[in-house]
Design a protein around this motif. Sequence first.
Motif, mmCIF file in Angstrom:
data_model
loop_
_atom_site.group_PDB
_atom_site.id
_atom_site.type_symbol
_atom_site.label_atom_id
_atom_site.label_comp_id
_atom_site.label_asym_id
_atom_site.label_seq_id
_atom_site.Cartn_x
_atom_site.Cartn_y
_atom_site.Cartn_z
ATOM 1 N N GLY A 1 0.783 -1.230 0.000
ATOM 2 C CA GLY A 1 0.000 0.000 0.000
ATOM 3 C C GLY A 1 0.810 1.273 0.000
ATOM 4 N N ASN A 2 2.139 1.163 -0.028
ATOM 5 C CA ASN A 2 3.007 2.337 -0.009
ATOM 6 C C ASN A 2 3.746 2.494 -1.342
ATOM 7 O OD1 ASN A 2 2.668 3.070 2.874
ATOM 8 N ND2 ASN A 2 3.644 1.084 3.206
ATOM 9 N N LEU A 3 3.840 3.717 -1.805
ATOM 10 C CA LEU A 3 4.564 4.008 -3.037
ATOM 11 C C LEU A 3 6.063 3.824 -2.814
ATOM 12 C CD1 LEU A 3 4.702 5.260 -5.939
ATOM 13 C CD2 LEU A 3 4.881 7.494 -4.812
ATOM 14 N N ILE A 4 6.706 2.985 -3.654
ATOM 15 C CA ILE A 4 8.166 2.828 -3.541
ATOM 16 C C ILE A 4 8.888 3.218 -4.827
ATOM 17 C CG2 ILE A 4 7.941 0.981 -1.827
ATOM 18 C CD1 ILE A 4 9.079 -0.867 -4.172
ATOM 19 N N ILE A 5 8.174 3.185 -5.967
ATOM 20 C CA ILE A 5 8.795 3.586 -7.234
ATOM 21 C C ILE A 5 7.821 4.475 -7.987
ATOM 22 C CG2 ILE A 5 9.791 2.837 -9.426
ATOM 23 C CD1 ILE A 5 10.557 0.234 -8.190
ATOM 24 N N GLU A 6 8.283 5.651 -8.344
ATOM 25 C CA GLU A 6 7.462 6.568 -9.116
ATOM 26 C C GLU A 6 7.621 6.297 -10.610
ATOM 27 O OE1 GLU A 6 9.141 10.220 -7.540
ATOM 28 O OE2 GLU A 6 7.280 10.580 -6.421
ATOM 29 N N SER A 7 6.668 6.761 -11.390
ATOM 30 C CA SER A 7 6.729 6.602 -12.837
ATOM 31 C C SER A 7 7.878 7.432 -13.409
ATOM 32 C CB SER A 7 5.409 7.040 -13.471
ATOM 33 O OG SER A 7 5.462 6.908 -14.874
ATOM 34 N N GLU A 8 8.547 6.866 -14.415
ATOM 35 C CA GLU A 8 9.618 7.574 -15.110
ATOM 36 C C GLU A 8 9.449 7.380 -16.610
ATOM 37 O OE1 GLU A 8 13.655 7.144 -13.551
ATOM 38 O OE2 GLU A 8 12.817 6.024 -11.866
ATOM 39 N N SER A 9 9.997 8.292 -17.386
ATOM 40 C CA SER A 9 9.892 8.217 -18.845
ATOM 41 C C SER A 9 11.271 8.333 -19.480
ATOM 42 C CB SER A 9 8.994 9.337 -19.379
ATOM 43 O OG SER A 9 7.688 9.234 -18.852
ATOM 44 N N VAL A 10 11.440 7.654 -20.612
ATOM 45 C CA VAL A 10 12.673 7.785 -21.397
ATOM 46 C C VAL A 10 12.302 7.867 -22.867
ATOM 47 C CG1 VAL A 10 14.094 6.524 -19.738
ATOM 48 C CG2 VAL A 10 13.009 5.288 -21.621
ATOM 49 N N ASP A 11 13.209 8.395 -23.651
ATOM 50 C CA ASP A 11 13.048 8.434 -25.098
ATOM 51 C C ASP A 11 13.448 7.070 -25.652
ATOM 52 O OD1 ASP A 11 13.013 8.873 -27.794
ATOM 53 O OD2 ASP A 11 14.457 10.522 -27.787
ATOM 54 N N GLY A 12 12.488 6.343 -26.185
ATOM 55 C CA GLY A 12 12.757 4.988 -26.651
ATOM 56 C C GLY A 12 13.486 4.904 -27.978
ATOM 57 N N SER A 13 13.706 6.023 -28.645
ATOM 58 C CA SER A 13 14.272 5.985 -29.996
ATOM 59 C C SER A 13 15.753 5.626 -30.025
ATOM 60 C CB SER A 13 14.054 7.329 -30.695
ATOM 61 O OG SER A 13 14.706 8.373 -29.983
ATOM 62 N N ASN A 14 16.479 5.875 -28.931
ATOM 63 C CA ASN A 14 17.925 5.613 -28.976
ATOM 64 C C ASN A 14 18.471 4.959 -27.712
ATOM 65 O OD1 ASN A 14 17.827 7.687 -27.129
ATOM 66 N ND2 ASN A 14 18.785 9.211 -28.465
ATOM 67 N N VAL A 15 17.606 4.504 -26.828
ATOM 68 C CA VAL A 15 18.071 4.003 -25.539
ATOM 69 C C VAL A 15 18.949 2.757 -25.679
ATOM 70 C CG1 VAL A 15 16.018 2.567 -25.125
ATOM 71 C CG2 VAL A 15 17.324 3.451 -23.186
ATOM 72 N N ASN A 16 18.741 1.957 -26.732
ATOM 73 C CA ASN A 16 19.521 0.728 -26.911
ATOM 74 C C ASN A 16 20.678 0.874 -27.895
ATOM 75 O OD1 ASN A 16 18.015 -0.702 -25.089
ATOM 76 N ND2 ASN A 16 17.210 -2.198 -26.535
ATOM 77 N N ASN A 17 20.983 2.079 -28.300
ATOM 78 C CA ASN A 17 22.062 2.281 -29.273
ATOM 79 C C ASN A 17 23.425 1.843 -28.745
ATOM 80 O OD1 ASN A 17 20.178 3.305 -31.003
ATOM 81 N ND2 ASN A 17 20.891 5.429 -30.930
ATOM 82 N N PHE A 18 23.577 1.808 -27.435
ATOM 83 C CA PHE A 18 24.882 1.466 -26.850
ATOM 84 C C PHE A 18 25.309 0.041 -27.188
ATOM 85 C CE2 PHE A 18 22.039 -0.386 -23.802
ATOM 86 C CZ PHE A 18 22.746 -1.411 -23.181
ATOM 87 N N TYR A 19 24.352 -0.829 -27.533
ATOM 88 C CA TYR A 19 24.703 -2.213 -27.873
ATOM 89 C C TYR A 19 25.607 -2.292 -29.099
ATOM 90 C CZ TYR A 19 21.269 -4.151 -24.591
ATOM 91 O OH TYR A 19 20.587 -4.509 -23.459
ATOM 92 N N GLN A 20 25.506 -1.307 -29.981
ATOM 93 C CA GLN A 20 26.285 -1.340 -31.218
ATOM 94 C C GLN A 20 27.788 -1.259 -30.960
ATOM 95 O OE1 GLN A 20 24.693 1.813 -33.647
ATOM 96 N NE2 GLN A 20 22.593 1.015 -33.559
ATOM 97 N N ASN A 21 28.167 -0.649 -29.844
ATOM 98 C CA ASN A 21 29.592 -0.475 -29.544
ATOM 99 C C ASN A 21 30.021 -1.184 -28.263
ATOM 100 O OD1 ASN A 21 30.028 1.377 -31.774
ATOM 101 N ND2 ASN A 21 28.905 2.894 -30.568
ATOM 102 N N LEU A 22 29.150 -1.999 -27.709
ATOM 103 C CA LEU A 22 29.470 -2.643 -26.438
ATOM 104 C C LEU A 22 30.668 -3.581 -26.559
ATOM 105 C CD1 LEU A 22 28.584 -2.796 -23.504
ATOM 106 C CD2 LEU A 22 26.969 -4.599 -24.135
ATOM 107 N N ILE A 23 30.868 -4.154 -27.734
ATOM 108 C CA ILE A 23 31.974 -5.084 -27.949
ATOM 109 C C ILE A 23 33.329 -4.405 -27.754
ATOM 110 C CG2 ILE A 23 32.064 -4.671 -30.440
ATOM 111 C CD1 ILE A 23 32.641 -8.033 -28.630
ATOM 112 N N THR A 24 33.381 -3.084 -27.890
ATOM 113 C CA THR A 24 34.653 -2.369 -27.722
ATOM 114 C C THR A 24 35.125 -2.378 -26.270
ATOM 115 O OG1 THR A 24 33.530 -0.232 -27.412
ATOM 116 C CG2 THR A 24 34.128 -0.848 -29.665
ATOM 117 N N ARG A 25 34.263 -2.756 -25.353
ATOM 118 C CA ARG A 25 34.641 -2.839 -23.937
ATOM 119 C C ARG A 25 35.307 -4.172 -23.603
ATOM 120 N NH1 ARG A 25 31.685 0.739 -20.334
ATOM 121 N NH2 ARG A 25 30.359 2.170 -21.516
#
Length: 333
Positions: A175-199
């Motif tokens: 009955g208690n709020l622990i996480i509030e709603s949040e928003s992100v721009d979905g158009s580029n949030v996963n772009n980091f996968y393209q260069n993850l191999i460089t790590r």
Amino acid sequence: MKNREKILAIELLWEVPLALLSFIFFKIVKLLIHIIISITANSNISITTNSNKKEFNKWQVISEEALKKPLTLPYILTHGPRWNTSAIVAVTTRPFVLKKSLAIEISSCVASAQSWSIGIYTYPEVKPVEYIASYNSNLQEQWHELKLEPGKYTLVLRYYNWYDQVNFPVINVDGNLIIESESVDGSNVNNFYQNLITRDNIFYRFLNYYIFTLLICQKWLPKEWVRKEYLPIGDPNNEFLYGFVYKGCSLSLELNSLLLANYDVYLTTYSRSSLPITFCQINAEKYMSKVIETDGFYLLRLRYKSDLGNNLFQQDWINVELLSSQGDKLFIN
């Protein structure tokens, strides 16, 4: 084919001992990271029964920004190392204490993606307790409430085929709020996968080095154990196919029309460090990957499009072959 099998038998003479050392190293590193993060989490844990508590838990999106935080990359590579490149993934930033009930504002999920799931895991064991998925939820409801055993829990949210504006749901515990709603721009949030191999580096390579050998030897090993090593927190709302890949080879797939009609099909190939190399959604009945530039492994995620009724997945709906540069079949799934 026979020559390749002879070469493989010779390679296993040194691959198996190295894989065993890698396996031990993986377990030790995982335990150490787990201890460090548990100590940190316990010192900051949100006590949700205290109504005066103003510090809330949050959703943490797996993103370029998240990977800048210390231990994030090693944590993922030991606790959920098969990156889900086909979904926006968000996790709770810390475990929460629950006495009785969990309520999730699923209307935000419905408005954010065509397909989604929320996994509820015990903490610190990270054992799945319950999953809520778009195909088996009442999408007309604003909230979905669950009764759970008292304990500490974490959440993992996955959005597939998401919209440009992505909202993460409000979470109430007892009955208690622990996480509030949040928003992100979905158009580029996963772009980091393209260069993850460089790590990639020698530490990450040896950490997951054993997986390649494990998959080569899986026909001699307990099937369920191999699956748990490869997919420690795999979404049970998906079907999975996986195996090893050799440098210089290609994956050839043949998909039944019933599979494409009832499932979204996603393919990811990984290096031996378990960092994604290539990833895509497959929409055709025949698919040939580009030549794979390094030894590694692949994962096919088959995601339900809706409640399937009698059209449950059948193994003969898909055929996977590993082809050499000369077109020889090296492996058939």
